[in-house]
Design an enzyme around this catalytic site. Structure first.
Site, short mmCIF file in Angstrom:
data_model
loop_
_atom_site.label_atom_id
_atom_site.label_comp_id
_atom_site.label_asym_id
_atom_site.label_seq_id
_atom_site.Cartn_x
_atom_site.Cartn_y
_atom_site.Cartn_z
N SER A 35 0.84 -1.19 0.00
CA SER A 35 0.00 0.00 0.00
C SER A 35 0.88 1.25 0.00
O SER A 35 1.69 1.41 -0.91
CB SER A 35 -0.96 -0.05 1.19
OG SER A 35 -1.99 0.89 1.04
N ASP B 193 -8.49 -4.86 -6.24
CA ASP B 193 -8.04 -3.73 -5.43
C ASP B 193 -8.50 -2.44 -6.12
O ASP B 193 -7.85 -1.94 -7.03
CB ASP B 193 -6.52 -3.74 -5.28
CG ASP B 193 -6.03 -2.65 -4.34
OD1 ASP B 193 -6.84 -1.81 -3.92
OD2 ASP B 193 -4.83 -2.64 -4.03
N HIS C 191 -7.21 -5.61 -1.82
CA HIS C 191 -5.98 -4.98 -1.34
C HIS C 191 -5.14 -5.95 -0.52
O HIS C 191 -3.95 -5.73 -0.33
CB HIS C 191 -6.38 -3.76 -0.49
CG HIS C 191 -5.30 -2.74 -0.32
ND1 HIS C 191 -4.61 -2.18 -1.36
CD2 HIS C 191 -4.79 -2.17 0.81
CE1 HIS C 191 -3.73 -1.31 -0.90
NE2 HIS C 191 -3.81 -1.29 0.40
#
Length: 725
Positions: A563, A646, A678
Site C-alpha cells: 500500500s 483492489d 488490497h
C-alpha cells in the site's frame, strides 16, 4: 562486511526454520473470548485450514476463566455466532448458518452449554444475517439486532432467491462507483431488529419469534450501517433496557467519495419512529465544528447516554478521534473528553455510570486506558495494559476485565486485568497451545529508537529462530502502509515479521513520519510530504542499523512494503537508498502520480496532497515514483504484486511499474491474483504469495543458498509465463 564472510557465517547461523508460511496459514485462528454473566467461563470460536484436505474446519470452545482450561462446545460448522442469553450463565443464543425453510436464510437457536446439541430453533431469518446482539428485558423478552444487505424498500436481500438480471450493465450518475473490492449497487447494509418471547410447549418455556424483523436503517434515504468494507457489529448498539438502538452511518446528505463525515443515529428498537442523527448538521446537540468520521456508539448501563468517538476534519480519515457523550432526549453533548490528549481512542465501553474503558493505539501497541465520562480537556488517561494489541475486553463481576490480544509472538492471548492492578493473569496463549507456533515468545521481539529526519523514530526488531547476536543475518526492511498507520506489536496472517525472520533475516520495521500512535505531529507531518520526511526517516534508520547493529548485514539487505509501503518501495527504487538493497517487493503500491485520481476515496488523495487533482497537480507530481529522472535509476531486482479487485489502488498501477522495469532491463516479476482485493486472504493464494515473496527475497539476498530449508523460487508450483525470445 564482505560477501564471503557473510556466506560462511550465515550458513551456520540458521539451519532450522521456526514459523513457516504453511504453519502460519494453517495455525488455528481464534476469536475473542466472551465471558458468561457470572464470569466462570468464556466462549470463543476457532477455525483452521488444512493444506492436506484444502478445507477449513471450525469449532466453538469454552475457556475456564479460573483455570485456563479449554474444552470443546461444538464443532458444528453451521454455528456462526454465539452470544450469552441474558443473565443465564449456561444458555446461549446462536446463529445457525442454514435454514430448513428458506434457502439462503439462517436461523436463531437457543441451547444450554451443558447439552448444546439438543437446543431448539427460536426464529427463522429470511437472509444471511450476522452481527447478532441481544438483551433480555425486565419482562423476559429477548430483543435482538442483526444486519444483512437490504433493498431500498427495506426487504432483506437473499442471494439464493434473487432473480438473475438479463444484462450485466451498470449505470452510475454519481461518484463512488466502486469501493474497496465491490461495485456499488442499489443494495446496502442495514440493521434489523427482532424480538423473542417465551412460550410454553411440552411442559417448559421456550423462546419463539414475536413478529417479524424491522429494518431500522432503510427509512433514512442513503443511510447504511454497518458501513463497508470494515464495518461490523461495533457500528451499532442496543441499549441495556432494549428500548433504543444507535447506529453509525456515513453522512446520508453528502457525497461519500468526498467526505469522511458520518453520523450516529438513534431509533426505537421497534422501529416505531424514523432514526434521527444525534450529531448531524441540524441536530441540537451537535458539537460545533466537529464534522468527521464517527464510530463505536455504545449505551451507558442505565440506557440514558451514548458514548462515541468522532473526528473533527471532514476530509481526513486519520484525524484524531476524541470521545463524546450524548444524553438521550436532550440537547446535551458533553464536549470531547480529554481533548488535549494526543491519542485516538478506537474501542469504547462503559465500566459503570461514570467511567469508560477505552482501547487506544499507543507507541506501537494497543493498550487499555480508563476515562471518566466527565473528563476535562487536560485529563491524561493512564494505561493499565501494556504489550501487544488488545482486540476485545469484557467486564467480569469482580470488576476485573477479561481481555483478548495478539502480539508479534502469539496469535491469541487471553488474560485478566483491572485499572487498579494492571495485568493480573494469563489464562491461555496460542504459542503454548498450537504446534505451529511452539517456541515463539516475547524474546523474539525488541525495539529501538533513532534520530530521524526531524524527531525520534521507533522501530520493531524481530529475530530469526535460534538467533545468535555473535553471528550476522541479512536485513529485511519492512515499510508499513497507511500512510497514517503503524507497525504494531500484533499478529498478522499476511505480513507476519516472524515468518520472514525465520527464513534467516533480522526484520526491522520502522515507524517513520506518518505513523499513528505516536502523536498527531508525527502522523500529520506526512501530508503533502509522502516522499520527503518519511523517506529521510527510512534512510537514517538504515544508516543507524548499518553503523550500530553488528549482527545485521546491510550488504545483503532487502526491503518490502504494501500500500503506502508499496509506494515507498517504488520511491526507494528510484532513490539512492534503492542501491543499498539486493531486492525489493511492492505489494499494491501506487506508481504513476496522475493515476491517483482513479481511486474511489477521493477525500484521501485530496487531503494528503492539499487539494484537487486539477488545482494542485504539482503536489501529486512532487512525489512521483514514475518521474523520468527516477526511472533512469531503476536497477534493483523488483517483485510486484497487484490484485484485480483492489479498487483503492487499481491493478494498472502494478502493471505500469512492471512494464517500466521490464523495458529498463531490471530483473522483475509480476504476481497477480484476480480474486483478491488490497489483501491476499484465501489460504491457497496466501501460500503462493509467501512462496513468491520469500523466494524472491531469498534468491537475491543469498538466503536461498545459505539457509537450508529456506523458501526458493524453484519450488514454485505455479506456471511462470515468459514470452521472451
Amino acid at each position: 562486511m564482505g560477501t564471503l564472510r557473510w556466506l560462511s557465517i550465515a550458513a551456520t547461523a540458521s539451519t532450522a526454520l521456526g514459523l513457516t508460511p504453511d504453519g502460519l496459514i494453517s495455525a488455528p485462528r481464534r476469536s475473542e473470548a466472551v465471558p458468561n454473566p457470572s464470569g466462570d467461563v468464556a466462549v470463543f470460536s476457532s477455525s483452521q485450514y488444512s493444506f492436506k484436505t484444502h478445507k477449513s474446519s471450525s469449532s466453538w470452545n469454552l475457556l475456564d476463566i479460573k483455570t485456563g482450561g479449554i474444552k470443546l462446545l461444538t464443532n458444528d460448522s453451521n454455528v456462526s455466532e454465539i452470544i450469552w442469553l441474558g443473565s443465564d450463565n449456561s444458555t446461549v443464543l446462536y446463529i445457525n448458518g442454514t435454514n430448513s425453510e428458506i434457502p439462503g436464510g439462517v436461523e436463531l437457536w437457543v441451547s444450554d452449554i451443558s447439552d448444546f446439541a439438543n437446543g431448539y430453533k427460536a426464529a427463522s431469518l429470511p437472509a444471511s444475517f450476522s452481527g447478532l446482539k441481544a438483551v433480555t428485558t425486565e419482562n423476559g423478552e429477548v430483543r435482538y439486532l442483526a444486519y444483512a444487505e437490504s433493498y431500498a424498500n427495506g426487504t432483506a436481500y437473499n442471494e439464493k432467491l434473487a432473480a438473475t438480471p438479463l444484462s450485466t450493465a451498470r449505470i452510475y450518475d454519481s461518484i463512488y462507483v466502486r469501493h474497496w473490492d465491490y461495485w456499488l449497487t442499489t443494495r446496502f447494509n442495514a440493521v434489523f431488529s427482532g424480538t423473542l418471547k417465551k412460550a410454553k410447549g411440552n411442559g417448559k418455556a421456550t423462546y419463539k419469534a414475536d413478529g417479524g424483523l424491522k429494518n431500522l436503517v432503510s427509512p433514512v434515504k442513503n443511510a447504511e450501517s454497518p458501513y463497508p468494507p470494515f464495518g461490523g457489529s461495533s457500528d451499532y448498539d442496543l441499549s441495556p433496557d432494549g428500548q433504543w438502538v444507535a447506529f453509525k452511518s456515513k453522512a446520508h446528505d453528502l457525497p461519500r467519495s468526498n467526505y469522511t463525515t458520518a453520523y450516529v443515529f438513534v431509533v426505537p428498537h421497534d422501529g416505531s419512529k424514523t432514526a434521527v442523527p444525534i450529531n448531524g448538521p441540524d441536530s441540537p446537540g451537535t458539537p460545533a465544528g466537529i464534522k468527521g468520521d464517527v464510530g463505536n456508539p455504545v449505551f451507558s448501563p442505565d440506557s440514558k447516554k451514548i458514548a462515541y468517538w468522532q473526528m473533527e476534519d471532514e476530509t481526513y480519515e486519520a484525524d484524531r478521534r476524541t470521545v463524546y457523550v450524548y444524553t438521550l432526549g436532550s440537547n446535551e453533548t458533553i464536549p470531547s473528553l480529554a481533548k488535549d490528549w494526543d491519542r485516538s481512542p478506537d474501542v469504547l465501553k462503559w465500566a459503570d455510570q461514570k467511567n469508560l474503558v477505552i482501547g487506544v493505539e499507543d507507541a506501537g501497541r494497543s493498550r487499555l486506558f480508563t476515562l471518566p465520562a466527565d473528563a476535562g480537556d487536560d485529563y491524561k488517561p493512564k494505561n493499565f495494559t501494556d504489550g501487544g494489541v488488545v482486540s476485545a475486553y469484557y467486564f467480569l463481576p469482580d470488576s476485573t476485565l477479561l481481555a483478548t490480544r495478539t502480539a508479534i509472538w502469539t496469535s491469541w492471548n487471553v488474560f485478566t486485568a483491572s485499572p487498579d492492578k494492571g495485568e493480573i493473569k494469563t489464562l491461555a496463549t496460542a504459542n503454548e497451545i498450537d504446534p505451529e507456533l511452539k517456541g515463539l515468545g516475547p524474546e523474539d521481539v525488541s525495539e529501538f529508537f533513532y534520530e530521524g529526519n526531524w524527531t525520534q523514530i521507533q522501530a520493531f526488531v524481530t529475530y530469526p529462530e535460534g538467533f545468535d547476536k555473535s553471528k550476522t543475518y541479512p536485513l529485511l526492511y519492512y515499510i508499513h502502509g497507511g500512510p497514517q498507520s503503524s507497525w504494531l506489536d500484533s499478529w498478522s496472517s499476511r505480513w507476519n515479521p516472524k515468518v520472514f525472520a525465520d527464513q534467516g533475516y533480522v526484520v526491522v520495521a520502522p515507524n517513520p513520519t506518518g505513523s499513528s500512535g505516536f502523536g498527531d505531529e508525527l502522523q500529520d507531518a506526512i501530508q503533502n510530504n509522502w516522499g520527503g520526511s518519511p523517506y529521510e526517516d527510512l534512510v537514517k534508520g538504515w544508516e543507524y542499523i548499518n553503523e550500530n547493529i553488528d549482527y545485521i548485514d546491510t550488504d545483503h539487505g532487502v526491503a518490502a512494503g504494501a500500500s503506502y509501503g508499496g509506494f515507498m518501495i517504488n520511491w526507494i527504487q528510484g532513490s539512492d537508498l534503492g542501491r543499498k538493497f539486493k531486492a525489493l517487493v511492492t505489494h499494491d503500491g501506487t506508481f504513476v502520480a496522475d493515476a491517483k485520481i482513479s481511486t474511489e476515496e477521493l477525500w484521501f488523495m485530496q487531503h494528503d496532497f492539499n487539494g484537487t487533482f486539477w488545482n494542485n497537480r504539482e503536489n501529486y507530481r512532487r512525489w512521483d515514483p514514475s518521474a523520468p529522472e527516477r526511472i533512469l535509476k531503476f536497477s534493483t531486482p523488483h517483485l510486484i504484486i497487484h490484485n484485480d479487485k483492489d479498487y483503492r489502488l487499481p491493478v494498472s498501477e502494478g502493471l505500469s511499474l512492471f512494464n517500466v522495469l521490464q523495458e529498463r532491463g531490471v530483473p522483475s516479476r509480476f504476481l497477480n491474483f484476480p480474486d483478491e482485493n488490497h489483501w491476499v486472504i484465501h489460504q491457497e493464494n496466501s501460500l503462493v504469495w509467501h512462496q513468491q515473496v520469500l523466494g524472491w527475497l531469498n534468491r537475491y539476498s543469498g538466503v536461498e543458498k545459505s539457509n537450508k530449508g529456506a523458501v526458493s523460487l524453484d519450488d514454485t508450483v505455479i506456471p511462470v509465463v515468459n514470452y521472451d525470445p
